[in-house]
Motif scaffolding. Structure first.
Motif, short mmCIF file in Angstrom:
data_model
loop_
_atom_site.label_atom_id
_atom_site.label_comp_id
_atom_site.label_asym_id
_atom_site.label_seq_id
_atom_site.Cartn_x
_atom_site.Cartn_y
_atom_site.Cartn_z
N ARG A 48 0.83 -1.21 0.00
CA ARG A 48 0.00 0.00 0.00
C ARG A 48 0.86 1.25 0.00
NH1 ARG A 48 -3.45 1.37 4.79
NH2 ARG A 48 -4.58 -0.49 4.29
N THR B 81 -10.23 4.82 -2.08
CA THR B 81 -9.27 3.72 -1.90
C THR B 81 -9.56 2.63 -2.91
OG1 THR B 81 -9.15 4.24 0.44
CG2 THR B 81 -8.36 2.07 -0.22
N MET C 223 -8.45 -1.12 -4.46
CA MET C 223 -7.67 -2.35 -4.30
C MET C 223 -7.42 -2.93 -5.68
SD MET C 223 -8.54 -5.98 -2.51
CE MET C 223 -8.71 -5.36 -0.86
N ILE D 266 -4.22 -0.28 -2.50
CA ILE D 266 -3.83 -1.53 -1.83
C ILE D 266 -3.67 -2.60 -2.90
CG2 ILE D 266 -4.44 -3.24 -0.07
CD1 ILE D 266 -6.57 -1.23 0.97
N LEU E 250 -8.22 -3.56 4.82
CA LEU E 250 -8.51 -3.72 3.39
C LEU E 250 -9.73 -2.94 2.93
CD1 LEU E 250 -7.85 -7.57 3.17
CD2 LEU E 250 -6.28 -5.72 2.54
N CYS F 148 -12.05 -0.57 1.25
CA CYS F 148 -11.78 0.14 -0.01
C CYS F 148 -13.10 0.51 -0.68
CB CYS F 148 -10.92 -0.71 -0.94
SG CYS F 148 -11.62 -2.29 -1.35
#
Ligand code: BES
Ligand code: ZN
Length: 452
Positions: free
Chosen positions: A60, A69, A71, A135, A160, A162
């Motif tokens: 990250r 955010t 991933m 991430i 995590l 997101c």
């Protein structure tokens, strides 16, 4: 052409990271460590997360409040290389010919995920930062059913958190045609074992008075389909969501259809469920497939034997809103009801993955379309695909987010087959796509605050 990027790709492809092979365990680990080293060298905070199986690489940037955010998920494990004799060059010695790299994992998924890693690296090197909170989750067990990923997601749900997941592990409908996949089939696996006599028998001495397990199994397998190519299991189609009109229309104009499928597969004629086009059969209809059958004498010449057992491996590809467990139960009941008392039938349920469908016109979907369009300079094809990435539905269930499937593999990439390949052009397009995608997603309003 950036030669350092090509060298990174060939280095990545040289690891024989076959997740299903216990003898490759150390190679899988070495591959994860190389990848983690690459991400760390780009300035990302990186770790190799231990699982009961192969490690998950997590990286990250520094997250800042008020930004979305994202991933990016992918996998560094690959399928076995068998049959190795059919490869034109060794599968773990990448060969570049006419701008195409040939190696196991080139398309599925090393070339595609590395494009994202290098795209992020370029942005960080040029700008000193990324436009989003990012991430990376890159696992080593996708090809064996993502055994440890769901528990990892659940255990690290906060870390995590997101707004959206981006995955490049699907295909493009044709070279140069940007493709957004908004649906995937699910899967349900099953094994059958039919046993009869306590031992193999002389087929002259006993044949006629006892049932042959291979004959019984063949009848059971043949009963799965009717003459129109439909799956004959009662209730099999009960929960199938019908295809929307806009999808049927959109798919008709794609530069991919019967002629292309026939050419790619080399079959003498196409075949499938009556009443549907090939693309509808592949992307929006469920299927029953026999993946392997065994039993009896397999050697040279003839042997007069009634085998004591016979087995088969089956998978069912499923579409929204079918439930894999429910399908396994109906198939099991259907087969058991037909099994004669002269043999024993064992039905073993296997791995399952739920089907997936999302709205390609959501805010994130539009951002993905914008990035695809600007990268390839052409209108975006909106498709579903027949393959399965079961973890995508788990992202929705555990993290509550949609997944954008931005495929870079070509129809003749030969994923899972000999001579798997990936054009360098697509690899470099993937790097540009990553940069465009993060810019587009940065403009979406964040739902989740992952900055701490
Ligand atoms: N990348 C593929 C899935 C895929 C391929 C999706 C083509 C769409 C188009 C993935 O690596 C894969 O092979 N998945 C397996 C899943 C199974 C092992 C649970 C599959 O689809 O067979
Ligand atoms: Zn695969």
């Amino acid at each position: 052409m950036n030669q350092a990027h090509v060298e990174d790709l060939t280095r990545f492809l040289r690891f024989p990271s076959v997740s299903t092979d216990p003898e490759r365990r150390q190679d899988v680990r070495a591959c994860a460590q190389w990848l983690a080293g690459k991400l760390a060298a780009q300035g990302l905070q990186t770790r190799c997360e231990e699982t009961g199986g192969h490690p998950i690489v997590v990286a990250r940037n520094e997250h800042r409040a008020g930004r979305p955010t994202v991933m990016i998920y992918g996998h560094y494990d690959v399928q076995p290389v068998d049959p190795v004799a059919l490869w034109d060059s060794p599968p773990f010695e990448p060969r570049i010919e006419n701008g195409i790299v040939f190696a196991r994992g080139a398309a599925d998924n090393k070339g595609q995920i590395l494009a994202h890693v290098l795209g992020v690296g370029e942005t960080l090197a040029e700008k000193g930062g990324l436009p989003v909170n990012l991430i990376f989750v890159i696992e080593g067990e996708e090809e064996v059913g993502s055994t440890h990923l769901e528990s990892f997601l659940t255990a690290h749900r906060d870390e995590l958190r997101c707004d959206v997941v981006a995955v490049s592990d699907t295909g493009m409908v044709a070279p140069g045609v940007p493709t957004l996949t908004y649906g995937l089939r699910g899967i349900a696996a099953m094994e059958l074992k039919v046993t009869g006599p306590a031992t193999d028998l002389h087929s002259g001495i006993f044949g006629g008075a006892v049932a042959n397990p291979l004959t019984v199994l063949s009848r059971l397998l043949a009963s799965l389909h009717d003459a129109q190519g439909r799956v004959a299991v009662p209730g099999f189609y009960e929960d199938v969501a019908p295809l929307a009109d806009w999808e049927r229309e959109a798919w008709r104009t794609l530069p991919f259809g019967d002629a292309e499928i026939q050419r790619l597969t080399g079959v003498p004629a196409l075949h499938g469920e009556a009443g549907f086009t090939s693309l509808e059969r592949l992307w929006a209809r469920p299927t029953a497939e026999i993946n392997g059958v065994g039993g009896g004498f397999q050697g040279q010449g003839s042997k007069t034997v009634i085998p004591r057992e016979a087995f088969a491996k089956l998978t069912f590809r499923l579409v929204p809103n079918q439930d894999p467990q429910k399908i396994l139960a109906s198939v099991g009941a259907f087969l058991r009801a037909q099994c004669p008392p002269s043999v024993r039938l064992e039905v073993l349920d296997g791995h399952c993955g739920e089907p997936y469908a999302a709205d390609p016109h959501s805010a994130h979907g539009k951002a993905a379309q914008g990035a695809l369009k600007s990268t390839f300079g052409r209108p975006v094809a909106l498709i579903r695909e027949g393959g399965s990435i079961p973890i995508v539905n788990t992202f929705r269930r555990v993290l509550g987010v949609e997944t954008l499937l931005l495929g870079l593999a070509l129809p003749d990439c030969r994923a899972h087959a000999p001579n798997e390949n990936f054009p360098l052009e697509n690899f470099f397009a993937g790097i540009r796509l990553n940069r465009a995608l993060l810019e587009e997603l940065a403009a979406c309003s964040p739902q989740t605050d992952s900055a701490r």
